[in-house]
Design an enzyme around this catalytic site. Structure first.
Site, PDB file in Angstrom:
ATOM      1  N   GLU A 178      19.684 -11.783   3.699  1.00 32.25           N
ATOM      2  CA  GLU A 178      18.777 -11.808   4.841  1.00 32.25           C
ATOM      3  C   GLU A 178      19.573 -11.960   6.123  1.00 32.25           C
ATOM      4  O   GLU A 178      19.933 -13.080   6.512  1.00 32.25           O
ATOM      5  CB  GLU A 178      17.788 -12.979   4.710  1.00 32.25           C
ATOM      6  CG  GLU A 178      16.768 -12.813   3.609  1.00 32.25           C
ATOM      7  CD  GLU A 178      15.528 -13.647   3.889  1.00 32.25           C
ATOM      8  OE1 GLU A 178      14.446 -13.062   3.946  1.00 32.25           O
ATOM      9  OE2 GLU A 178      15.650 -14.860   4.082  1.00 32.25           O
ATOM     10  N   GLY A 202      11.974 -11.901  11.103  1.00 33.49           N
ATOM     11  CA  GLY A 202      10.876 -12.165  12.019  1.00 33.49           C
ATOM     12  C   GLY A 202      11.015 -11.536  13.383  1.00 33.49           C
ATOM     13  O   GLY A 202      10.241 -11.834  14.298  1.00 33.49           O
ATOM     14  N   SER A 236      12.385  -8.582   8.165  1.00 32.98           N
ATOM     15  CA  SER A 236      11.442  -7.622   8.746  1.00 32.98           C
ATOM     16  C   SER A 236      11.129  -6.466   7.793  1.00 32.98           C
ATOM     17  O   SER A 236      11.067  -5.299   8.191  1.00 32.98           O
ATOM     18  CB  SER A 236      11.966  -7.095  10.092  1.00 32.98           C
ATOM     19  OG  SER A 236      12.029  -8.148  11.040  1.00 32.98           O
ATOM     20  N   HIS A 239      17.536 -20.741   2.606  1.00 34.76           N
ATOM     21  CA  HIS A 239      17.003 -19.824   3.619  1.00 34.76           C
ATOM     22  C   HIS A 239      17.620 -20.158   4.972  1.00 34.76           C
ATOM     23  O   HIS A 239      17.899 -21.317   5.281  1.00 34.76           O
ATOM     24  CB  HIS A 239      15.482 -19.940   3.680  1.00 34.76           C
ATOM     25  CG  HIS A 239      14.834 -18.862   4.485  1.00 34.76           C
ATOM     26  ND1 HIS A 239      14.766 -18.910   5.860  1.00 34.76           N
ATOM     27  CD2 HIS A 239      14.254 -17.689   4.118  1.00 34.76           C
ATOM     28  CE1 HIS A 239      14.162 -17.823   6.301  1.00 34.76           C
ATOM     29  NE2 HIS A 239      13.834 -17.064   5.267  1.00 34.76           N
ATOM     30  N   ASN A 259       7.520 -14.743   1.037  1.00 35.41           N
ATOM     31  CA  ASN A 259       7.801 -16.088   1.549  1.00 35.41           C
ATOM     32  C   ASN A 259       6.850 -16.366   2.708  1.00 35.41           C
ATOM     33  O   ASN A 259       7.009 -15.825   3.800  1.00 35.41           O
ATOM     34  CB  ASN A 259       9.255 -16.183   2.013  1.00 35.41           C
ATOM     35  CG  ASN A 259       9.577 -17.532   2.630  1.00 35.41           C
ATOM     36  OD1 ASN A 259       8.862 -18.510   2.427  1.00 35.41           O
ATOM     37  ND2 ASN A 259      10.657 -17.594   3.396  1.00 35.41           N
ATOM     38  N   TRP A 260       5.875 -17.250   2.464  1.00 33.68           N
ATOM     39  CA  TRP A 260       4.855 -17.519   3.473  1.00 33.68           C
ATOM     40  C   TRP A 260       5.329 -18.492   4.550  1.00 33.68           C
ATOM     41  O   TRP A 260       4.629 -18.684   5.556  1.00 33.68           O
ATOM     42  CB  TRP A 260       3.599 -18.080   2.809  1.00 33.68           C
ATOM     43  CG  TRP A 260       2.892 -17.103   1.928  1.00 33.68           C
ATOM     44  CD1 TRP A 260       3.223 -15.786   1.720  1.00 33.68           C
ATOM     45  CD2 TRP A 260       1.732 -17.355   1.140  1.00 33.68           C
ATOM     46  NE1 TRP A 260       2.343 -15.205   0.843  1.00 33.68           N
ATOM     47  CE2 TRP A 260       1.408 -16.155   0.465  1.00 33.68           C
ATOM     48  CE3 TRP A 260       0.937 -18.477   0.925  1.00 33.68           C
ATOM     49  CZ2 TRP A 260       0.318 -16.054  -0.397  1.00 33.68           C
ATOM     50  CZ3 TRP A 260      -0.140 -18.376   0.064  1.00 33.68           C
ATOM     51  CH2 TRP A 260      -0.454 -17.182  -0.583  1.00 33.68           C
ATOM     52  N   LYS A 261       6.457 -19.148   4.317  1.00 32.83           N
ATOM     53  CA  LYS A 261       6.964 -20.137   5.270  1.00 32.83           C
ATOM     54  C   LYS A 261       5.878 -21.193   5.535  1.00 32.83           C
ATOM     55  O   LYS A 261       5.181 -21.586   4.603  1.00 32.83           O
ATOM     56  CB  LYS A 261       7.464 -19.445   6.544  1.00 32.83           C
ATOM     57  CG  LYS A 261       8.470 -18.322   6.218  1.00 32.83           C
ATOM     58  CD  LYS A 261       9.124 -17.729   7.421  1.00 32.83           C
ATOM     59  CE  LYS A 261      10.085 -16.628   6.983  1.00 32.83           C
ATOM     60  NZ  LYS A 261      10.865 -16.099   8.116  1.00 32.83           N
ATOM     61  N   GLY A 315       8.687 -11.662   4.596  1.00 35.51           N
ATOM     62  CA  GLY A 315       8.124 -12.734   5.400  1.00 35.51           C
ATOM     63  C   GLY A 315       6.733 -12.393   5.887  1.00 35.51           C
ATOM     64  O   GLY A 315       5.754 -12.440   5.153  1.00 35.51           O
ATOM     65  N   GLY A 316       6.631 -12.020   7.174  1.00 34.74           N
ATOM     66  CA  GLY A 316       5.340 -11.824   7.825  1.00 34.74           C
ATOM     67  C   GLY A 316       4.410 -10.868   7.110  1.00 34.74           C
ATOM     68  O   GLY A 316       3.194 -11.114   7.032  1.00 34.74           O
TER      69      GLY A 316
END
Length: 256
Positions: free
Chosen positions: A168, A174, A214, A96, A10-12, A235-236
Site C-alpha cells: 500500500e 485515500g 485508492s 497498516h 478495510n472499513w477503518k 478502503g473507501g
C-alpha cells in the site's frame, strides 16, 4: 502457481454495528462469489462479533484491523489475538500505514504482531509501503524492505504459508491517486523476490501479495490482470456494498 485471489475491505473507523449489519445484508443479497475468490471484511472491533453471526456459513471471511502481541494484561485499549479468534476472525491487518504514521507503531512491533497472529492460528495481512517523500527520494525498495524484513523476521517456512502481504503506497491511500499497475508490479515483484530469499521459491510462490491504495471498481481489473498481484486491500470503495461487489466481480474477471 495458481493462488486464490483476495478482495478485502478495510472499513477503518467507519460504520456503527447497525450500519455494518446493514452493509453485510446488502452485500450477501448480491450473492458474491466466495468459491473462486476470498472475500474478507475488516470492520471496527465493535462489529466483529455481530458480523461473525451474519457471515457464518456464507464463505465471507472476517478480519480485525489490528491486534496486540501479548495474550492478556495491562494494555488498556488493546485487543489480543485469542480475543479475535473468540469472535471468529480468520485474518488480522498488521502494520497498516495509519498505525505506523499516526500511532507510532514500529516495524519491530508489527513483527511481533505477525508472529503472535500466526502462533495462535490467525492469518496476518502485513502492510508495507512508502510515503510520497520516500518515493521521490528513491527509497521505495529500502522502505518496503524494512517493513517486510521486520514483519517476517521470526517466521519459519511453515508459518510463512499463513502470511498475506499488502503493498500500500502511502501516497495512494485515500487520495484518489492510485499507483499505476506498472508501479504496483515493480514493488510486488520485489516483495516476492525478498520472500524467495527468506523462505525459498516454493514457499514464496504460495504467499499472496495484494495491492491497496485508492482501489476502485474502475481500476481493479487492471491491477488484477497482473499474475503477480493476488488481490486488493480496499478502503473507501469497500464501504458501499454495490461498489465492493463490483470489485469482487472485476477481480474474478481479471483472474480468469
Amino acid at each position: 502457481m495458481s493462488r486464490l485471489p483476495i478482495a478485502a475491505g478495510n472499513w477503518k473507523m467507519n460504520k456503527t454495528a447497525e450500519e455494518a449489519s446493514e452493509f453485510t445484508e446488502a452485500l450477501l443479497g448480491l450473492s458474491p462469489n466466495t468459491s473462486d475468490i476470498e472475500v474478507i471484511l475488516c470492520p471496527p472491533f465493535v462489529s466483529l462479533y455481530p458480523l461473525s453471526q451474519k457471515l457464518a456459513h456464507t464463505g465471507v471471511k472476517l478480519a480485525a484491523q489490528n491486534c496486540h502481541w501479548e495474550t492478556k494484561g495491562a494494555f488498556t485499549g488493546e485487543v489480543s489475538v485469542p480475543m479475535l479468534l473468540a469472535v471468529h476472525c480468520q485474518y488480522v491487518i498488521c502494520g497498516h500505514s495509519e498505525r505506523r504514521h499516526i500511532f507510532g507503531e514500529t516495524s519491530e512491533d508489527i513483527g511481533k504482531k505477525v508472529k503472535a497472529a500466526i502462533h495462535f492460528g490467525l492469518n496476518p495481512i502485513l502492510c508495507v509501503g512508502e510515503t510520497l517523500e520516500e518515493r521521490e527520494a528513491g527509497q521505495t525498495e529500502a522502505i518496503v524492505f524494512d517493513h517486510l524484513s521486520h514483519g517476517i523476521a521470526n517466521l519459519t517456512k511453515e508459518e510463512a504459508l499463513s502470511l498475506v502481504v499488502a503493498y500500500e503506497p502511502v501516497w495512494a491511500i485515500g487520495t484518489g491517486k492510485a499507483a499505476t499497475p506498472q508501479d504496483a508490479h515493480q514493488v510486488i515483484y520485489y516483495v516476492r523476490q525478498q520472500l524467495t530469499k527468506k523462505f525459498g521459491e516454493k514457499t514464496a510462490e504460495q504467499i499472496r501479495i495484494l495491492y491497496g491504495g485508492s482501489v476502485t471498481p474502475e481500476n481493479v481489473f487492471d491491477f488484477m490482470k497482473d499474475p503477480d498481484i493476488d488481490g486488493s486491500l480496499v478502503g473507501g470503495a469497500s464501504l458501499d456494498p454495490t461498489k465492493f461487489n463490483k470489485i469482487i466481480l472485476e477481480s474474478l474477471r481479471a483472474s480468469q
